[in-house]
Design an enzyme around this catalytic site. Sequence first.
Site, PDB file in Angstrom:
ATOM      1  N   HIS A   1       3.432   9.746 -11.186  1.00  0.00           N
ATOM      2  CA  HIS A   1       4.347   8.615 -11.243  1.00  0.00           C
ATOM      3  C   HIS A   1       5.086   8.504 -12.578  1.00  0.00           C
ATOM      4  O   HIS A   1       5.479   7.409 -12.997  1.00  0.00           O
ATOM      5  CB  HIS A   1       3.621   7.309 -10.923  1.00  0.00           C
ATOM      6  CG  HIS A   1       4.524   6.275 -10.318  1.00  0.00           C
ATOM      7  ND1 HIS A   1       5.560   6.596  -9.473  1.00  0.00           N
ATOM      8  CD2 HIS A   1       4.558   4.910 -10.446  1.00  0.00           C
ATOM      9  CE1 HIS A   1       6.183   5.493  -9.116  1.00  0.00           C
ATOM     10  NE2 HIS A   1       5.602   4.460  -9.685  1.00  0.00           N
TER      11      HIS A   1
ATOM     12  N   HIS B   1       0.933   2.883 -14.386  1.00  0.00           N
ATOM     13  CA  HIS B   1       2.274   3.409 -14.132  1.00  0.00           C
ATOM     14  C   HIS B   1       2.710   4.391 -15.221  1.00  0.00           C
ATOM     15  O   HIS B   1       2.319   4.241 -16.384  1.00  0.00           O
ATOM     16  CB  HIS B   1       3.276   2.248 -14.113  1.00  0.00           C
ATOM     17  CG  HIS B   1       3.810   1.928 -12.753  1.00  0.00           C
ATOM     18  ND1 HIS B   1       3.055   1.341 -11.773  1.00  0.00           N
ATOM     19  CD2 HIS B   1       5.044   2.103 -12.206  1.00  0.00           C
ATOM     20  CE1 HIS B   1       3.798   1.157 -10.690  1.00  0.00           C
ATOM     21  NE2 HIS B   1       5.008   1.617 -10.921  1.00  0.00           N
TER      22      HIS B   1
ATOM     23  N   SER C   1       0.943  -1.824 -15.266  1.00  0.00           N
ATOM     24  CA  SER C   1       1.882  -1.342 -16.275  1.00  0.00           C
ATOM     25  C   SER C   1       1.132  -0.843 -17.513  1.00  0.00           C
ATOM     26  O   SER C   1       0.090  -1.381 -17.880  1.00  0.00           O
ATOM     27  CB  SER C   1       2.802  -2.508 -16.671  1.00  0.00           C
ATOM     28  OG  SER C   1       3.504  -2.182 -17.851  1.00  0.00           O
TER      29      SER C   1
ATOM     30  N   GLU D   1       2.200   3.471  -3.373  1.00  0.00           N
ATOM     31  CA  GLU D   1       1.655   2.786  -4.544  1.00  0.00           C
ATOM     32  C   GLU D   1       0.853   1.565  -4.107  1.00  0.00           C
ATOM     33  O   GLU D   1       1.424   0.514  -3.832  1.00  0.00           O
ATOM     34  CB  GLU D   1       2.804   2.359  -5.465  1.00  0.00           C
ATOM     35  CG  GLU D   1       3.740   3.506  -5.799  1.00  0.00           C
ATOM     36  CD  GLU D   1       4.840   3.108  -6.773  1.00  0.00           C
ATOM     37  OE1 GLU D   1       4.551   2.440  -7.767  1.00  0.00           O
ATOM     38  OE2 GLU D   1       6.003   3.473  -6.522  1.00  0.00           O
TER      39      GLU D   1
ATOM     40  N   TYR E   1       5.523   0.777  -1.701  1.00  0.00           N
ATOM     41  CA  TYR E   1       4.366   0.011  -2.200  1.00  0.00           C
ATOM     42  C   TYR E   1       3.476  -0.492  -1.071  1.00  0.00           C
ATOM     43  O   TYR E   1       3.921  -0.611   0.080  1.00  0.00           O
ATOM     44  CB  TYR E   1       4.861  -1.188  -3.004  1.00  0.00           C
ATOM     45  CG  TYR E   1       5.275  -0.809  -4.407  1.00  0.00           C
ATOM     46  CD1 TYR E   1       4.464  -1.080  -5.489  1.00  0.00           C
ATOM     47  CD2 TYR E   1       6.483  -0.155  -4.648  1.00  0.00           C
ATOM     48  CE1 TYR E   1       4.831  -0.729  -6.777  1.00  0.00           C
ATOM     49  CE2 TYR E   1       6.863   0.205  -5.932  1.00  0.00           C
ATOM     50  CZ  TYR E   1       6.034  -0.089  -6.985  1.00  0.00           C
ATOM     51  OH  TYR E   1       6.392   0.272  -8.260  1.00  0.00           O
TER      52      TYR E   1
END
EC number: 3.5.1.23
Length: 723
Positions: A144, A253, A304, A488, A528
């Site tokens: 990713h 991520h 994140s 995801e 997602y």
Amino acid sequence: MAGMTMWWTLLVVCVTVLAVPSPRETQKWSKISEDEIVKLNTESNADAPNYKIGVGIADITGPAAEVNMMGYANPSQVTGGIHLRQFSRAFIIADINKPDNRAVFVSIDAGMQDQLVTLEVIKLLQAKYKDLYSIKNIAISGTHSHSGVAGFLEHLLFQVTSLGFIPEAFHAQVNGIAQSIENAHNNMVDGNIYYNSGNLTKSNINRSPSAYLNNPKEEREKYTANVDQLMTVLKLVDKNGGDLGMINWFAVHGTSMNNTNHLISGDNKGYASQLMEGYFNKDVRPGKGKFVAAFASSNLGDVSPNTQGAKCIDTGKSCDFNSSTCGGKNEKCIAFGPGVDMFDSTRIIAEYQYKKAMDLYKSATKMLTGPVSTVHQYLDMTDQTVVYNSTFWGKTCKAAMGFSFAAGTTDGPGAFNFKQGDTEGDAFWKFIVSFIKKPSAQMVECQKPKPILLPVGEMLEPYPWGPSIVDTQMIRIGQFAVVAVPGEFTTMSGRRTRDAVQKSLMEHGMSNDTVVVLAGLTNTYADYIATYEEYQVQRYEGASTVFGPHTLQGYINQFVKLSEFLAKGTEAPTGPIPKNLLSKMVSLLPPVVFDEVPPFQKFGGVAHDAEKSYKRNTTASAVFHAGNPRNNLRTGDTFMSIEFKDPKTGNFSEMFSDSDWCTRFYWKRTEEILGYSKATTWWHIPPTVPTGTYRFRVYGNAKHIIEGVKAYDGVSREFTVTA
Ligand SMILES: *[C@@H]1O[C@H](CO)[C@@H](O)[C@H](O)[C@H]1NC(C)=O
Ligand SMILES: *[C@@H]1O[C@H](CO)[C@@H](O)[C@H](O)[C@H]1NC(C)=O
Ligand SMILES: *[C@@H]1O[C@H](CO)[C@@H](O)[C@H](O)[C@H]1NC(C)=O
Ligand SMILES: *[C@@H]1O[C@H](CO)[C@@H](O)[C@H](O)[C@H]1NC(C)=O
Ligand SMILES: *[C@@H]1O[C@H](CO)[C@@H](O)[C@H](O)[C@H]1NC(C)=O
Ligand SMILES: *[C@@H]1O[C@H](CO)[C@@H](O)[C@H](O)[C@H]1NC(C)=O
Ligand SMILES: *[C@@H]1O[C@H](CO)[C@@H](O)[C@H](O)[C@H]1NC(C)=O
């Protein structure tokens, strides 16, 4: 030769120099000394081998110029050079007694894996190995990274910003993945696998905490964090305990490099791989060594690496909690990583993962034993009935994107008038989008409460805008199971899936110490997967949960079902086979027309030379007349090198390439009409390289109007590096 050994052994410093942890930090983590590694190699792990193991690596880097980058969907973010090359890392694990029973796990430094790429990789492998490799036993998972090229995905929605399909990007990925598997195939030896797991902190945060909070309280209370901090490591060794490779799964991520970056990079996971490989493969350039270390993705949907969190860039205050906006505008709400800039943030998040993986690798003692099996089934995700209990059931829907999809995330906000957590939808965009395609009443009903921005599942021209048939797959190695998911999964989605699968595997006869990991973005990219509760909030992840509110439960049911096949080692029915759309792909990116240099200059000639002398720990650079890197991707090779002059022989040889952390290769078209372009070689001189004489070399291919594409190279002046 002695001289050579001296500076070759220093090469790893490129990776650790900018990356060197403070002494305090070093103590905190593993304190791995050379001695300990040597001991590890020779003393321990002389258990009788249970598996045949092969590891392989190959370059998948796409065009380093003019191609839109995958991830942020920002049309102005196009490639203009290389920081780190992107690699495919393949691991083949076979039953020692029945070596045709094998599983292939591949981690690629790319945004995700696409179904068409998967199909073409298998075609290439079957031409050589017949049925030994198939859709059934190969799982290809994207790390990713948001700093690779776009254009390799088959669905039109993902091609909008890249001007369609980009054959060079696609083929670089297909060929590189197949090559890595072939390399692993040719390296198979008897060995063993050990696993370990532990929690890594400070490396990830939840970027949609308001959606996470909508999950049931009792469920949230089972966990200490709103992201998974768990890292699970497999350590692969040969029959003497010699190090072969490592795979770990950790949810974060690949967005440490932000949407202003134009350099190809593997982001935090790609660099973590290079760090660990650099440690074991001492004297070789990135991607060339024997030891292969994959930092694979997991349930990173809402996770994140920008651990400082989001703030308003104009006021410095917190963004609105529910919508991630500042004064109503989403583009002002941006999350930042722990470093001084995006490179530094990438380095820090990479180092944390590397150090944790190294610790867990070093201390892994739980051995995998038992059969290897795999199961794969295609699933039409637009047509699943999901029963929760006697009164509550639902159906999955044709794919659709909600309005918050266009708002982007705090890792890379969208530029328009969108905000997250939007269950109404903006009138202007409803109008614009109505020209594209109006969602059917049935879709609107099915996708509620999502306000539909793009009914991709009903947009089929010139070819489908979104996925419908996805790959679902699982791998078993002894008591270890990998759930390969085509998208995801958010944190809680991943937890629910792992728990349900583990329970099902044990019910169907696997041991009570069964370990389950989730491999994200595998085989197909179907966006997602948020929980039903997170979906109600319609932040980015919910808006991008394309098959509607029951998407997650549809997947859970499927993997629970596949668990029985996996545990029993039986075949699952194939399911509906997706079409190969390769011949339909439309490409609108103009080709390279020609390259030219200014009068009296040549390709590879110096436009702006290096200085005569530099001190260590400063930055050297030079500028050259160049051709377009798209003319030849120089796969498995380099566009630049740092050459060191051997003081005894006077010979130059390569010390660093375009994939080393301390180098950057920049490319820019400087004159569109005349076809001029320039390449800049950049080197942060590590404090530990020997003093002496160096030079830059560039390599490239230029497209001449008459003679076609021709290779060139060039060197800068020699310069000295002083202490
Ligand atoms: C990791 O953290 C979770 C809770 O957040 C805990 O349940 C688990 O035991 C921890 N795992 C390890 C290996 O420390
Ligand atoms: C976010 O939204 C929830 C649900 O609508 C509401 O209860 C909460 O107060 C909001 N939080 C903030 C900080 O605005
Ligand atoms: C990206 O990172 C750079 C620092 O490397 C920073 O200046 C810039 O503001 C960031 N931009 C976004 C959109 O995150
Ligand atoms: C079924 O599930 C729904 C949603 O979780 C819940 O509200 C309802 O009480 C459940 N019904 C039964 C009979 O368990
Ligand atoms: C797991 O299985 C082993 C062997 O069957 C048994 O000895 C052990 O007690 C079991 N452990 C648990 C926690 O059930
Ligand atoms: C390298 O330079 C940076 C500042 O540019 C400084 O912070 C760092 O301490 C220097 N490192 C060494 C090893 O001299
Ligand atoms: C140095 O280069 C010369 C000529 O290119 C070659 O003959 C010689 O073997 C090289 N020496 C070493 C030590 O590599």
